[in-house]
Design a protein around this motif. Structure first.
Motif, mmCIF file in Angstrom:
data_model
loop_
_atom_site.group_PDB
_atom_site.id
_atom_site.type_symbol
_atom_site.label_atom_id
_atom_site.label_comp_id
_atom_site.label_asym_id
_atom_site.label_seq_id
_atom_site.Cartn_x
_atom_site.Cartn_y
_atom_site.Cartn_z
ATOM 1 N N PHE A 45 -126.244 49.373 63.656
ATOM 2 C CA PHE A 45 -125.883 49.424 65.080
ATOM 3 C C PHE A 45 -124.453 49.941 65.229
ATOM 4 C CE2 PHE A 45 -124.101 47.730 69.001
ATOM 5 C CZ PHE A 45 -125.080 48.064 69.922
ATOM 6 N N GLY A 46 -123.580 49.498 64.357
ATOM 7 C CA GLY A 46 -122.200 49.989 64.381
ATOM 8 C C GLY A 46 -122.121 51.487 64.141
ATOM 9 N N HIS A 47 -122.954 51.994 63.216
ATOM 10 C CA HIS A 47 -122.989 53.438 62.952
ATOM 11 C C HIS A 47 -123.426 54.205 64.199
ATOM 12 C CE1 HIS A 47 -121.981 52.901 58.851
ATOM 13 N NE2 HIS A 47 -123.192 52.543 58.397
ATOM 14 N N VAL A 48 -124.463 53.696 64.887
ATOM 15 C CA VAL A 48 -124.942 54.355 66.105
ATOM 16 C C VAL A 48 -123.840 54.390 67.165
ATOM 17 C CG1 VAL A 48 -126.553 54.173 68.038
ATOM 18 C CG2 VAL A 48 -127.380 53.833 65.712
ATOM 19 N N CYS A 49 -123.124 53.290 67.303
ATOM 20 C CA CYS A 49 -122.037 53.245 68.295
ATOM 21 C C CYS A 49 -120.944 54.252 67.966
ATOM 22 C CB CYS A 49 -121.455 51.833 68.361
ATOM 23 S SG CYS A 49 -122.513 50.648 69.217
ATOM 24 N N ARG A 50 -120.596 54.356 66.707
ATOM 25 C CA ARG A 50 -119.566 55.329 66.331
ATOM 26 C C ARG A 50 -120.049 56.762 66.554
ATOM 27 N NH1 ARG A 50 -118.483 51.131 62.784
ATOM 28 N NH2 ARG A 50 -119.905 51.853 61.145
ATOM 29 N N GLY A 51 -121.342 56.989 66.285
ATOM 30 C CA GLY A 51 -121.897 58.315 66.562
ATOM 31 C C GLY A 51 -121.872 58.636 68.043
ATOM 32 N N ALA A 52 -122.207 57.648 68.865
ATOM 33 C CA ALA A 52 -122.180 57.839 70.318
ATOM 34 C C ALA A 52 -120.757 58.097 70.806
ATOM 35 C CB ALA A 52 -122.769 56.628 71.020
ATOM 36 N N LEU A 81 -117.846 53.277 74.225
ATOM 37 C CA LEU A 81 -117.758 53.811 75.584
ATOM 38 C C LEU A 81 -116.319 54.132 75.987
ATOM 39 C CD1 LEU A 81 -120.368 51.519 77.358
ATOM 40 C CD2 LEU A 81 -120.597 53.957 76.851
ATOM 41 N N LYS A 82 -115.361 53.478 75.367
ATOM 42 C CA LYS A 82 -113.960 53.792 75.646
ATOM 43 C C LYS A 82 -113.592 55.187 75.146
ATOM 44 C CE LYS A 82 -112.153 49.048 75.608
ATOM 45 N NZ LYS A 82 -111.335 48.066 74.842
ATOM 46 N N THR A 83 -114.259 55.613 74.063
ATOM 47 C CA THR A 83 -113.982 56.927 73.481
ATOM 48 C C THR A 83 -114.884 58.007 74.058
ATOM 49 O OG1 THR A 83 -113.327 55.859 71.408
ATOM 50 C CG2 THR A 83 -113.828 58.212 71.313
ATOM 51 N N ASN A 84 -116.156 57.674 74.261
ATOM 52 C CA ASN A 84 -117.128 58.645 74.773
ATOM 53 C C ASN A 84 -116.749 59.112 76.177
ATOM 54 O OD1 ASN A 84 -119.708 58.977 76.612
ATOM 55 N ND2 ASN A 84 -120.273 59.660 74.569
ATOM 56 N N SER A 89 -125.722 57.915 82.017
ATOM 57 C CA SER A 89 -126.667 56.819 82.287
ATOM 58 C C SER A 89 -126.698 55.866 81.110
ATOM 59 C CB SER A 89 -128.078 57.384 82.530
ATOM 60 O OG SER A 89 -128.079 58.316 83.588
ATOM 61 N N LEU A 90 -126.515 54.565 81.399
ATOM 62 C CA LEU A 90 -126.542 53.533 80.368
ATOM 63 C C LEU A 90 -127.564 52.477 80.759
ATOM 64 C CD1 LEU A 90 -125.337 52.194 77.809
ATOM 65 C CD2 LEU A 90 -123.660 51.092 79.307
ATOM 66 N N PHE A 91 -128.566 52.262 79.886
ATOM 67 C CA PHE A 91 -129.641 51.319 80.156
ATOM 68 C C PHE A 91 -129.592 50.172 79.142
ATOM 69 C CE2 PHE A 91 -131.627 55.493 81.464
ATOM 70 C CZ PHE A 91 -131.366 55.311 82.808
ATOM 71 N N LEU A 92 -129.357 48.954 79.642
ATOM 72 C CA LEU A 92 -129.292 47.766 78.790
ATOM 73 C C LEU A 92 -130.290 46.711 79.246
ATOM 74 C CD1 LEU A 92 -125.401 47.447 78.483
ATOM 75 C CD2 LEU A 92 -126.979 48.548 76.895
ATOM 76 N N HIS A 93 -131.342 47.123 79.926
ATOM 77 C CA HIS A 93 -132.337 46.207 80.488
ATOM 78 C C HIS A 93 -132.920 45.300 79.395
ATOM 79 C CE1 HIS A 93 -135.042 45.747 84.131
ATOM 80 N NE2 HIS A 93 -135.579 44.924 83.263
ATOM 81 N N GLY A 94 -132.954 43.999 79.692
ATOM 82 C CA GLY A 94 -133.533 43.063 78.742
ATOM 83 C C GLY A 94 -132.605 42.672 77.609
ATOM 84 N N ALA A 108 -114.527 49.049 79.721
ATOM 85 C CA ALA A 108 -114.970 50.383 79.301
ATOM 86 C C ALA A 108 -115.798 51.048 80.393
ATOM 87 C CB ALA A 108 -115.784 50.284 78.011
ATOM 88 N N LEU A 109 -116.642 50.263 81.082
ATOM 89 C CA LEU A 109 -117.456 50.815 82.163
ATOM 90 C C LEU A 109 -116.581 51.302 83.313
ATOM 91 C CD1 LEU A 109 -120.317 48.130 82.359
ATOM 92 C CD2 LEU A 109 -120.365 50.322 81.147
ATOM 93 N N SER A 110 -115.551 50.534 83.628
ATOM 94 C CA SER A 110 -114.742 50.833 84.809
ATOM 95 C C SER A 110 -113.871 52.073 84.641
ATOM 96 C CB SER A 110 -113.869 49.628 85.171
ATOM 97 O OG SER A 110 -112.984 49.324 84.108
ATOM 98 N N ILE A 111 -113.575 52.466 83.400
ATOM 99 C CA ILE A 111 -112.723 53.644 83.199
ATOM 100 C C ILE A 111 -113.517 54.855 82.711
ATOM 101 C CG2 ILE A 111 -110.683 52.246 82.700
ATOM 102 C CD1 ILE A 111 -111.117 52.978 79.704
ATOM 103 N N HIS A 112 -114.836 54.677 82.507
ATOM 104 C CA HIS A 112 -115.620 55.804 81.984
ATOM 105 C C HIS A 112 -115.673 56.921 83.024
ATOM 106 C CE1 HIS A 112 -118.783 58.128 80.106
ATOM 107 N NE2 HIS A 112 -118.620 57.410 79.013
ATOM 108 N N PRO A 113 -115.378 58.154 82.629
ATOM 109 C CA PRO A 113 -115.264 59.237 83.619
ATOM 110 C C PRO A 113 -116.591 59.826 84.103
ATOM 111 C CG PRO A 113 -114.855 60.079 81.423
ATOM 112 C CD PRO A 113 -115.006 58.593 81.274
ATOM 113 N N SER A 114 -117.697 59.547 83.394
ATOM 114 C CA SER A 114 -118.957 60.213 83.732
ATOM 115 C C SER A 114 -120.077 59.278 84.157
ATOM 116 C CB SER A 114 -119.449 61.040 82.527
ATOM 117 O OG SER A 114 -118.482 61.979 82.133
ATOM 118 N N LEU A 115 -119.935 57.977 83.923
ATOM 119 C CA LEU A 115 -121.031 57.029 84.148
ATOM 120 C C LEU A 115 -121.405 56.940 85.631
ATOM 121 C CD1 LEU A 115 -122.804 54.929 82.585
ATOM 122 C CD2 LEU A 115 -121.166 53.199 83.368
ATOM 123 N N VAL A 116 -122.685 57.224 85.942
ATOM 124 C CA VAL A 116 -123.155 57.150 87.326
ATOM 125 C C VAL A 116 -124.402 56.277 87.489
ATOM 126 C CG1 VAL A 116 -122.159 59.353 88.053
ATOM 127 C CG2 VAL A 116 -124.462 59.310 87.059
#
Length: 283
Positions: A45-52, A81-84, A89-94, A108-116
């Motif tokens: 999971f950490g690897h995926v986050c770093r890739g993202a 998300l601080k770096t990306n 679109s971010l989906f965390l349902h469930g 991280a959500l509040s400063i993200h420049p693209s999240l809608v």
């Protein structure tokens, strides 16, 4: 080559599969990554986050159904998300996020420049979480804010929390879609939402399916649609104790508004194409 998508559901992912996913993220060849309900180790999971974090092409990240399963994963996602800069679109349902997890994620959500678009349905949120979410709905266009918000199935939120959200929605300069289905809202909260919808200049879709509403709510919503100009085009009221007649009346009024708007748009287009079209006899 245009960025593609990786969509996997309900699988146990091996280290080799995770490496391939991360390589694709770093090569900017992934626009959509969905690991819905998959099993992967903490390390992977950490690897995926770093890739993202490194990806410049990733626009949609779907980690629905328990992928973000503990506080450590929330922290890793927040760092990513601080770096990306590309995720829209971010989906965390469930996910068992809770208010504490959202508090870690929120900076991280509040400063993200693209999240809608944000899906926090069934994330065990309460009133404190709703207060944080309200900060993602700015009242003016000075900074970017959410256009789509899903808060389905968060029964821990009280009427006070929903009231706070209604105020934020009323003044939001960007929110277009709000999904509140399968929350025990009741008629009181529905009344507050009706006021919010009447005040909003942007909200087009409101999902209130299975929220414990009655004809009392429906009548309030009908009065709102009938008597106040609103941007609302779709109101979902299924699985509530509301008569089919009232639901049909509301649907008909919303359809009329949409037709009038389409006619206006066609007239404006015609005038732009042909400046000799007169609006009145004096012209």
């Amino acid at each position: 080559m245009l960025p593609g998508s990786i969509q996997i559901s309900g699988e146990t992912l091996s280290g080799a599969e995770i490496r391939d996913i991360c390589e694709s993220l770093r090569e900017n060849s992934v626009r959509l990554l969905s690991l819905r309900g998959c099993q992967l180790s903490e390390r992977d999971f950490g690897h995926v986050c770093r890739g993202a974090a490194e990806s410049r092409s990733l626009a949609q990240l779907n980690l629905n159904l328990g992928i973000v399963s503990n506080i450590n994963r929330v922290k890793q996602l927040a760092e990513a998300l601080k770096t990306n800069r590309s995720v829209q679109s971010l989906f965390l349902h469930g996910s068992p996020l809770t208010d504490a997890g959202l508090a870690l994620l929120n900076p991280a959500l509040s400063i993200h420049p693209s999240l809608v678009a944000l899906d926090l349905g069934d994330c065990m949120l309460g009133d404190e979480g709703i207060n944080l979410i309200c900060g993602l709905l700015p009242p003016d266009g000075a900074k970017s804010g959410l256009k789509e918000l899903t808060l389905s199935a968060n029964p821990g939120v009280t009427s006070k929390g929903w009231g706070r959200l209604a105020i934020a929605v009323a003044h939001s300069s960007q929110l277009r879609v709000l999904n509140l289905d399968y929350n025990p809202l009741g008629d009181q909260v529905a009344g507050m939402l009706a006021v919010a919808v009447a005040s909003s200049r942007t909200l087009e879709v409101l999902d209130l399916e299975g929220t414990g509403l009655t004809n009392q709510s429906a009548q309030t919503l009908l009065d709102m649609v009938e008597n106040y100009p609103t941007a609302l085009r779709t109101l979902i009221l299924a699985e509530n104790n509301i008569s089919p007649e009232l639901q049909q009346q509301i649907s008909d009024l919303l359809s009329e508004g949409e037709e009038e708007e389409e006619t206006e748009a066609r007239e404006v287009t015609a005038r732009e194409k042909n400046p000799w079209i007169c609006q009145n006899s004096k012209s």
